[in-house]
Design a protein around this motif. Structure first.
Motif, mmCIF file in Angstrom:
data_model
loop_
_atom_site.group_PDB
_atom_site.id
_atom_site.type_symbol
_atom_site.label_atom_id
_atom_site.label_comp_id
_atom_site.label_asym_id
_atom_site.label_seq_id
_atom_site.Cartn_x
_atom_site.Cartn_y
_atom_site.Cartn_z
ATOM 1 N N HIS A 67 1.004 -0.991 -0.107
ATOM 2 C CA HIS A 67 -0.055 -0.032 -0.010
ATOM 3 C C HIS A 67 0.790 1.348 0.011
ATOM 4 C CE1 HIS A 67 -3.825 -1.737 0.529
ATOM 5 N NE2 HIS A 67 -3.646 -2.231 1.532
ATOM 6 N N ASP A 68 1.959 1.218 0.910
ATOM 7 C CA ASP A 68 2.776 2.268 1.015
ATOM 8 C C ASP A 68 3.748 2.545 -0.202
ATOM 9 O OD1 ASP A 68 1.870 3.183 4.006
ATOM 10 O OD2 ASP A 68 2.684 1.056 4.400
ATOM 11 N N ILE A 69 4.111 1.570 -0.746
ATOM 12 C CA ILE A 69 4.991 1.781 -1.782
ATOM 13 C C ILE A 69 4.161 2.241 -2.981
ATOM 14 C CG2 ILE A 69 6.075 0.282 -3.581
ATOM 15 C CD1 ILE A 69 6.598 -1.755 -1.462
ATOM 16 N N ASP A 70 2.899 1.716 -3.422
ATOM 17 C CA ASP A 70 2.019 2.343 -4.597
ATOM 18 C C ASP A 70 1.632 3.706 -4.092
ATOM 19 O OD1 ASP A 70 0.369 1.843 -7.111
ATOM 20 O OD2 ASP A 70 -1.009 2.551 -5.411
ATOM 21 N N LEU A 71 1.231 4.072 -3.150
ATOM 22 C CA LEU A 71 0.602 5.413 -2.718
ATOM 23 C C LEU A 71 1.801 6.535 -2.678
ATOM 24 C CD1 LEU A 71 0.918 6.932 0.246
ATOM 25 C CD2 LEU A 71 -0.401 5.129 1.042
ATOM 26 N N THR A 72 2.977 6.092 -2.209
ATOM 27 C CA THR A 72 4.198 7.031 -2.403
ATOM 28 C C THR A 72 4.679 7.390 -3.834
ATOM 29 O OG1 THR A 72 4.891 6.184 -0.216
ATOM 30 C CG2 THR A 72 6.385 7.321 -1.584
ATOM 31 N N ALA A 73 4.431 6.284 -4.760
ATOM 32 C CA ALA A 73 5.086 6.308 -6.026
ATOM 33 C C ALA A 73 4.000 7.421 -6.866
ATOM 34 C CB ALA A 73 5.306 5.134 -6.793
ATOM 35 N N TRP A 74 2.586 7.296 -6.472
ATOM 36 C CA TRP A 74 1.384 7.769 -7.204
ATOM 37 C C TRP A 74 1.305 9.190 -6.582
ATOM 38 C CZ3 TRP A 74 -3.139 9.274 -4.710
ATOM 39 C CH2 TRP A 74 -4.007 9.796 -5.415
ATOM 40 N N VAL A 75 1.373 9.503 -5.391
ATOM 41 C CA VAL A 75 0.979 10.659 -4.788
ATOM 42 C C VAL A 75 2.252 11.723 -5.357
ATOM 43 C CG1 VAL A 75 2.078 10.589 -2.730
ATOM 44 C CG2 VAL A 75 0.102 11.929 -2.929
ATOM 45 N N THR A 76 3.332 11.186 -5.550
ATOM 46 C CA THR A 76 4.567 12.021 -5.836
ATOM 47 C C THR A 76 4.928 12.022 -7.459
ATOM 48 O OG1 THR A 76 6.152 10.232 -5.772
ATOM 49 C CG2 THR A 76 5.872 11.776 -3.964
ATOM 50 N N GLN A 77 4.278 10.949 -8.095
ATOM 51 C CA GLN A 77 4.427 10.550 -9.502
ATOM 52 C C GLN A 77 5.933 10.247 -9.633
ATOM 53 O OE1 GLN A 77 1.602 10.607 -12.215
ATOM 54 N NE2 GLN A 77 0.877 10.075 -10.031
ATOM 55 N N GLN A 78 6.680 9.653 -8.833
ATOM 56 C CA GLN A 78 7.841 9.389 -8.964
ATOM 57 C C GLN A 78 8.244 7.778 -8.639
ATOM 58 O OE1 GLN A 78 10.470 11.405 -10.086
ATOM 59 N NE2 GLN A 78 8.924 12.942 -10.205
ATOM 60 N N GLU A 79 8.956 7.271 -9.347
ATOM 61 C CA GLU A 79 9.276 5.720 -9.135
ATOM 62 C C GLU A 79 10.536 5.774 -8.069
ATOM 63 O OE1 GLU A 79 10.785 4.704 -13.044
ATOM 64 O OE2 GLU A 79 8.907 4.260 -13.868
ATOM 65 N N PHE A 80 10.417 4.518 -7.267
ATOM 66 C CA PHE A 80 11.452 4.204 -6.513
ATOM 67 C C PHE A 80 12.582 3.766 -7.423
ATOM 68 C CE2 PHE A 80 7.990 3.787 -3.583
ATOM 69 C CZ PHE A 80 8.726 3.810 -2.318
ATOM 70 N N VAL A 81 13.891 4.376 -6.903
ATOM 71 C CA VAL A 81 15.036 3.980 -7.525
ATOM 72 C C VAL A 81 15.854 2.828 -6.557
ATOM 73 C CG1 VAL A 81 15.399 5.596 -9.129
ATOM 74 C CG2 VAL A 81 16.333 5.929 -6.955
ATOM 75 N N SER A 82 15.821 3.014 -5.400
ATOM 76 C CA SER A 82 16.289 2.117 -4.412
ATOM 77 C C SER A 82 15.741 2.081 -3.127
ATOM 78 C CB SER A 82 17.841 2.764 -4.081
ATOM 79 O OG SER A 82 18.044 3.813 -3.542
#
Length: 352
Positions: free
Chosen positions: A187-202
């Motif tokens: 949940h937190d991975i998805d909402l973080t990427a979505w709300v910022t419109q940025q992908e995780f890199v590490s």
């Protein structure tokens, strides 16, 4: 109800555009999440929930007189336009692949699959067959996060510096096939990427095993997004306190999203100098206004279903695509790997 409805021949199958603007939906899995999907599907405008499947029957009594079968093979006899998948995570891949082969659009509960390879196969086959495939990351549809995202896009927070989430509570008896990372932290991975419109890199993490199960029940993770935003996530199944909080800090202040109450609060950086020396030294950044926004609070699950219905009907819609679901599984596996080796791990999401 157990008697089967006669199957409509292929040539007469009623699909969107060939019927009176109503979709035929099916549901597989009538457990803790399936019962809520059944409730929403049963009252969703433009949709008929025609049949449900669960090998254990209907333990929560949510079928409501609709056709009830024990297998996906039987469910597919009811000429479905789309199907909601709420079975255990390890079954997402075989169920999803069978739906794709049958030409049925699918909304699959999160996470998309139990590992990256399975998630890749699902994302690929739905794209290959031109089907709508989505993942049930319901937090995206929480009114507090929806409003935060809108205000971030409008520039009200300025540049985002950090996203911090806390998701903790008692152990849920329904989860047996994955740990807290793939169940809750996704949940937190998805909402973080979505709300910022940025992908995780590490990402790096530490996990703990305290409840006697083979899977982790606690994780503390620190991540980096593509634009340099720092994230941290505290997730566990070990706390009597149920908490669902996201804090998004930027150059103009911070949004606090309480997704249990669907409340959004903004703490602004102040523009008025603090003249009381002792307080000024303690506070650092000057304190500004605090606002709790009055926002509409529709049920997130209903909003999720409305968007998926619209996507199937070819309308503009905001769904969690299977590629996005795959990216989340990649980050989750990197989180677990980082905990095992004790270092930061590249997520590999940029290649998507």
């Amino acid at each position: 109800m157990t008697d089967k409805k006669p199957r409509v021949e292929t040539a007469d199958r009623r699909r969107p555009g060939n019927r009176e603007d109503r979709l035929r939906a099916g549901l597989i899995g009538l457990g803790m999440m399936g019962r809520h999907h059944a409730r929403v599907l049963g009252s969703l405008d433009g949709v008929d929930l025609v049949a449900a499947a669960d090998e254990s029957g209907d333990p929560h009594g949510v079928a409501g007189g609709r056709y009830l079968v024990s297998s996906l093979d039987e469910l597919l006899e009811y000429d479905l336009d789309y199907c909601v998948v709420a079975v255990p995570t390890v079954l997402h891949e075989p169920v999803g692949l069978q739906l794709a082969e049958a030409g049925v659009h699918a909304l699959i509960e999160k996470p998309l699959a139990h590992d990256v390879a399975s998630a890749e196969r699902l994302a690929w086959v739905f794209e290959e067959k031109g089907l709508i495939g989505a993942v049930g990351h319901i937090e995206r549809y929480n009114p507090a996060l929806q409003e935060a995202r809108r205000r971030i896009e409008a520039g009200e927070l300025g540049r985002v510096f950090q996203v911090a989430t806390r998701r903790q509570g008692p152990f849920p008896g329904r989860i047996a096939d994955v740990g807290v990372v793939k169940d809750l932290a996704t949940h937190d991975i998805d909402l973080t990427a979505w709300v910022t419109q940025q992908e995780f890199v590490s990402i790096s993490a530490r996990t703990a095993f305290r409840s006697g199960r083979e899977y982790e029940d606690l994780v503390a993770a620190v991540g980096t997004l593509a634009d340099g935003t720092v994230t941290n996530h505290l997730v566990n199944w070990l706390s009597p306190l149920k908490e669902r909080t996201t804090v998004i800090t930027g150059e103009k202040g911070a949004f606090i999203c309480d997704t249990l109450a669907a409340d959004l609060t903004f703490h602004a950086n102040g523009t008025t100098a603090t003249t009381w020396d002792e307080v000024a030294r303690f506070r650092g950044v000057s304190e500004g206004d605090m606002i709790r926004y009055a926002i509409s609070k529709p049920e997130p699950l209903r909003t999720e279903h409305e968007n998926f219905r619209d996507a199937v009907m070819g309308k503009d819609a905001d769904i969690v695509t299977m590629r996005q679901g795959l990216a989340t599984v990649r980050v989750a596996e990197a989180m677990i790997a980082g905990a095992q080796v004790g270092t930061s791990v590249a997520t590999g999401t940029a290649e998507l």
